[in-house]
Design a protein around this motif. Structure first.
Motif, PDB file in Angstrom:
ATOM      1  N   THR A   4       0.827  -1.201   0.000  1.00  0.00           N
ATOM      2  CA  THR A   4       0.000   0.000   0.000  1.00  0.00           C
ATOM      3  C   THR A   4       0.861   1.251   0.000  1.00  0.00           C
ATOM      4  O   THR A   4       0.515   2.243  -0.605  1.00  0.00           O
ATOM      5  CB  THR A   4      -0.942   0.010   1.221  1.00  0.00           C
ATOM      6  OG1 THR A   4      -1.722  -1.176   1.192  1.00  0.00           O
ATOM      7  CG2 THR A   4      -1.855   1.209   1.218  1.00  0.00           C
ATOM      8  N   PHE A   5       1.997   1.179   0.690  1.00  0.00           N
ATOM      9  CA  PHE A   5       2.935   2.294   0.635  1.00  0.00           C
ATOM     10  C   PHE A   5       4.353   1.749   0.609  1.00  0.00           C
ATOM     11  O   PHE A   5       4.591   0.595   0.930  1.00  0.00           O
ATOM     12  CB  PHE A   5       2.717   3.304   1.762  1.00  0.00           C
ATOM     13  CG  PHE A   5       2.943   2.772   3.154  1.00  0.00           C
ATOM     14  CD1 PHE A   5       4.174   2.896   3.761  1.00  0.00           C
ATOM     15  CD2 PHE A   5       1.906   2.185   3.851  1.00  0.00           C
ATOM     16  CE1 PHE A   5       4.376   2.423   5.039  1.00  0.00           C
ATOM     17  CE2 PHE A   5       2.100   1.719   5.134  1.00  0.00           C
ATOM     18  CZ  PHE A   5       3.344   1.827   5.737  1.00  0.00           C
ATOM     19  N   ASP A   6       5.289   2.622   0.209  1.00  0.00           N
ATOM     20  CA  ASP A   6       6.660   2.180   0.000  1.00  0.00           C
ATOM     21  C   ASP A   6       7.579   2.478   1.175  1.00  0.00           C
ATOM     22  O   ASP A   6       8.458   1.692   1.483  1.00  0.00           O
ATOM     23  CB  ASP A   6       7.231   2.854  -1.262  1.00  0.00           C
ATOM     24  CG  ASP A   6       6.405   2.528  -2.490  1.00  0.00           C
ATOM     25  OD1 ASP A   6       6.246   1.335  -2.776  1.00  0.00           O
ATOM     26  OD2 ASP A   6       5.908   3.457  -3.141  1.00  0.00           O
ATOM     27  N   VAL A   7       7.388   3.647   1.786  1.00  0.00           N
ATOM     28  CA  VAL A   7       8.307   4.092   2.838  1.00  0.00           C
ATOM     29  C   VAL A   7       7.531   4.662   4.003  1.00  0.00           C
ATOM     30  O   VAL A   7       6.576   5.414   3.812  1.00  0.00           O
ATOM     31  CB  VAL A   7       9.278   5.181   2.288  1.00  0.00           C
ATOM     32  CG1 VAL A   7      10.171   5.734   3.381  1.00  0.00           C
ATOM     33  CG2 VAL A   7      10.115   4.632   1.148  1.00  0.00           C
ATOM     34  N   MET A   8       7.965   4.320   5.216  1.00  0.00           N
ATOM     35  CA  MET A   8       7.444   4.934   6.435  1.00  0.00           C
ATOM     36  C   MET A   8       8.565   5.827   6.936  1.00  0.00           C
ATOM     37  O   MET A   8       9.649   5.348   7.259  1.00  0.00           O
ATOM     38  CB  MET A   8       7.096   3.865   7.472  1.00  0.00           C
ATOM     39  CG  MET A   8       6.614   4.452   8.772  1.00  0.00           C
ATOM     40  SD  MET A   8       5.087   5.360   8.521  1.00  0.00           S
ATOM     41  CE  MET A   8       4.287   5.111  10.052  1.00  0.00           C
TER      42      MET A   8
END
Length: 180
Positions: free
Chosen positions: A91-95
């Motif tokens: 859902t996302f690449d980087v936190m």
């Protein structure tokens, strides 16, 4: 014998030109709106708990250097980590941001990644299995009431805080209570 006057011919010519121009202009228009789609390999989805003054210059420089567009979702650390646990993988690449305790809790949801600059990160700040990469070191401080505790008796280490002397006398904010 002329059927139409010169003025009448000019009017017919002008109307013909205007009609042709209208048809040409409307015929060149598109009936559907064109939407530019960013290729997946040129897009990065970043979740961040940092404030805008922290992430904005970093993301701007990243986009300029790489040509990769950043889709940003900023929010509260706990809410973002809750989303991480509920969303489908990818859902996302980087936190970008959040405390180590959050990353440790969500370790199973993170894909290990070893940064090329790992040698520049002090050994004590590296994580086992490269589960996450620290961005900054935030201090934790001990605060005490100097009317109740003399400076010489104040705790100076985590070990001292864990002794019986301080049992039941420590206040620490629970991040789950702050949540709204």
């Amino acid at each position: 014998m002329e059927i139409y006057s010169k003025n009448h011919k000019i009017r017919i010519f002008a109307i013909t030109i205007l009609t042709a121009a209208i048809f040409l202009l409307t015929g060149c228009g598109q009936s559907e709106e064109t939407v530019y789609q960013i290729p997946e390999d040129k897009k990065l989805i970043v979740y961040t708990a940092h404030k805008e003054e922290v992430y904005e210059p970093i993301i701007k420089e990243f986009e300029e250097r790489t040509g990769i567009f950043v889709e940003l979702k900023a929010g509260d650390t706990l809410a973002l980590f809750d989303e991480l646990q509920q969303d489908a993988p990818g859902t996302f690449d980087v936190m970008f941001g959040g405390g180590i305790e959050n990353f440790e809790e969500c370790r199973d949801y993170l894909e290990p990644y070893k940064v090329s600059e790992i040698d520049q990160i002090a050994e004590q700040y590296r994580t086992e299995g490269d589960a996450y990469t620290p961005f900054s070191v935030l201090p934790t401080v001990f605060i005490y009431n100097n009317k109740l505790v003399y400076p010489v008796a104040a705790p100076r280490t985590w070990e001292e805080l864990q002794t019986d002397r301080w049992k039941g006398k420590i206040a620490f904010a629970d991040p789950h209570e702050i949540r709204q």
